[in-house]
Design a protein around this motif. Structure first.
Motif, short mmCIF file in Angstrom:
data_model
loop_
_atom_site.label_atom_id
_atom_site.label_comp_id
_atom_site.label_asym_id
_atom_site.label_seq_id
_atom_site.Cartn_x
_atom_site.Cartn_y
_atom_site.Cartn_z
N MET A 1 0.83 -1.39 0.12
CA MET A 1 -0.10 0.05 -0.04
C MET A 1 0.94 1.43 0.13
SD MET A 1 -3.09 0.43 -0.11
CE MET A 1 -4.77 -0.03 0.19
N VAL A 2 0.41 2.23 -0.82
CA VAL A 2 1.35 3.56 -0.78
C VAL A 2 0.18 4.62 -0.28
CG1 VAL A 2 2.31 5.41 -2.31
CG2 VAL A 2 2.40 2.67 -2.68
N PHE A 3 0.74 5.02 0.81
CA PHE A 3 0.05 6.27 1.55
C PHE A 3 0.46 7.73 1.05
CE2 PHE A 3 0.11 2.69 4.39
CZ PHE A 3 -1.51 2.45 4.63
N THR A 4 -0.57 8.40 0.68
CA THR A 4 -0.24 9.73 0.35
C THR A 4 -0.25 10.76 1.41
OG1 THR A 4 -2.63 9.96 -0.14
CG2 THR A 4 -0.86 9.49 -2.12
N GLN A 5 -0.59 10.11 2.55
CA GLN A 5 -0.60 11.27 4.05
C GLN A 5 1.03 11.52 4.04
OE1 GLN A 5 -3.02 11.78 6.08
NE2 GLN A 5 -1.54 13.23 6.87
N HIS A 6 0.86 13.17 4.13
CA HIS A 6 2.22 13.63 4.49
C HIS A 6 2.58 13.49 6.02
CE1 HIS A 6 2.58 14.12 0.39
NE2 HIS A 6 1.88 15.15 0.16
N PHE A 7 3.98 13.59 6.28
CA PHE A 7 4.22 13.74 7.63
C PHE A 7 5.32 14.75 7.81
CE2 PHE A 7 2.29 9.59 7.74
CZ PHE A 7 1.59 9.67 8.68
N CYS A 8 5.33 15.32 8.87
CA CYS A 8 6.65 16.27 9.01
C CYS A 8 7.80 15.54 9.10
CB CYS A 8 6.31 16.99 10.47
SG CYS A 8 7.69 18.11 10.77
N ALA A 9 9.03 15.99 8.29
CA ALA A 9 10.16 15.28 8.36
C ALA A 9 10.99 15.59 9.51
CB ALA A 9 10.90 15.96 7.22
N ALA A 10 10.59 16.66 10.35
CA ALA A 10 11.37 16.80 11.34
C ALA A 10 10.93 16.41 12.64
CB ALA A 10 11.50 18.39 11.51
N CYS A 11 9.57 16.36 12.91
CA CYS A 11 8.95 15.98 14.07
C CYS A 11 8.00 14.76 13.71
CB CYS A 11 8.21 17.11 14.91
SG CYS A 11 6.46 17.50 14.14
N GLY A 12 7.57 14.33 12.69
CA GLY A 12 6.97 13.32 12.51
C GLY A 12 5.37 13.69 12.63
N SER A 13 5.02 14.63 12.86
CA SER A 13 3.59 15.21 13.11
C SER A 13 2.83 15.16 11.84
CB SER A 13 3.52 16.51 13.70
OG SER A 13 2.31 16.97 13.79
N GLU A 14 1.50 14.82 11.84
CA GLU A 14 0.74 14.79 10.61
C GLU A 14 0.13 16.17 10.53
OE1 GLU A 14 -2.98 12.28 10.97
OE2 GLU A 14 -1.62 11.26 12.40
N HIS A 15 0.25 16.81 11.37
CA HIS A 15 -0.39 18.24 11.37
C HIS A 15 0.40 19.26 10.55
CE1 HIS A 15 -3.46 17.08 14.11
NE2 HIS A 15 -2.37 16.61 14.91
N ILE A 16 0.05 19.05 9.20
CA ILE A 16 0.90 19.85 8.34
C ILE A 16 -0.22 20.69 7.29
CG2 ILE A 16 3.22 18.84 8.35
CD1 ILE A 16 2.21 17.31 5.72
N ARG A 17 0.15 21.91 6.60
CA ARG A 17 -0.70 22.44 5.90
C ARG A 17 0.17 23.05 4.65
NH1 ARG A 17 -1.00 28.17 6.95
NH2 ARG A 17 0.51 28.84 8.45
N ARG A 18 -0.47 23.23 3.71
CA ARG A 18 0.10 23.59 2.40
C ARG A 18 0.73 25.06 2.78
NH1 ARG A 18 -1.61 22.44 -3.53
NH2 ARG A 18 -0.27 24.31 -3.65
N ASN A 19 1.86 25.48 2.20
CA ASN A 19 2.41 27.02 2.41
C ASN A 19 3.03 27.38 1.16
OD1 ASN A 19 2.74 29.02 4.03
ND2 ASN A 19 5.00 28.19 4.58
N GLY A 20 2.13 27.49 0.09
CA GLY A 20 2.63 28.04 -1.03
C GLY A 20 3.30 27.08 -1.76
N SER A 21 4.17 27.51 -2.97
CA SER A 21 4.75 26.42 -3.90
C SER A 21 6.35 26.93 -4.01
CB SER A 21 4.09 26.07 -5.00
OG SER A 21 3.99 27.30 -5.84
N ALA A 22 7.12 26.06 -4.48
CA ALA A 22 8.58 26.21 -4.81
C ALA A 22 8.70 25.19 -6.00
CB ALA A 22 9.48 26.21 -3.68
N GLY A 23 9.31 25.86 -7.22
CA GLY A 23 9.61 24.95 -8.29
C GLY A 23 8.79 23.84 -8.75
N GLY A 24 7.55 24.56 -8.75
CA GLY A 24 6.30 23.68 -9.20
C GLY A 24 5.74 22.53 -8.15
N HIS A 25 6.35 22.58 -6.94
CA HIS A 25 5.98 21.61 -5.88
C HIS A 25 5.34 22.53 -5.00
CE1 HIS A 25 7.47 18.36 -8.17
NE2 HIS A 25 8.51 18.96 -8.50
#
Ligand code: ZN
Length: 110
Positions: A1-25
């Motif tokens: 299974m591939v999960f598309t849920q994003h996690f914070c790379a620093a603390c592992g929290s799943e409480h993240i939100r979009r914050n603009g874009s850079a380089g098309g991502h």
């Protein structure tokens, strides 16, 4: 299974939100610690999975065990073996293997 849920790379929290874009991502920011990052696109994640498949194939694991570990379809793994058959030095690429047909569709041992 591939999960598309994003996690914070620093603390592992799943409480993240979009914050603009850079380089098309899309960029994301963690609500917990404020860590901000571009998350790995699906293509890169898939490439990492395939690299793991190639590594397991090199260790002569069975297709089924690789499928179980990586979550990649056995059919996909089989097609990768075909594609990379010329690349493997030890693998008998052109040996006509006509073994006993195993039940492909049945989901047996679990
Ligand atoms: Zn965080």
């Amino acid at each position: 299974m591939v999960f598309t849920q994003h996690f914070c790379a620093a603390c592992g929290s799943e409480h993240i939100r979009r914050n603009g874009s850079a380089g098309g991502h899309a960029k994301y920011q963690c609500k917990g610690c404020g860590h901000q990052a571009r998350f790995t696109p699906a293509a890169v994640a898939k490439a990492l999975q395939y690299a793991q498949v190639d590594e397991l194939l090199g260790e002569r694991n069975s297709q089924r065990s690789i499928a179980r570990v990586t979550g990649i379809s056995r059919v996909t793994i089989a097609s990768r073996i075909k594609k990379s058959a010329s690349g493997f030095a030890g693998a008998p690429a052109l040996a006509p293997q006509k073994g006993p047909e195993k039940g492909v569709g049945s989901a047996g041992a679990g």
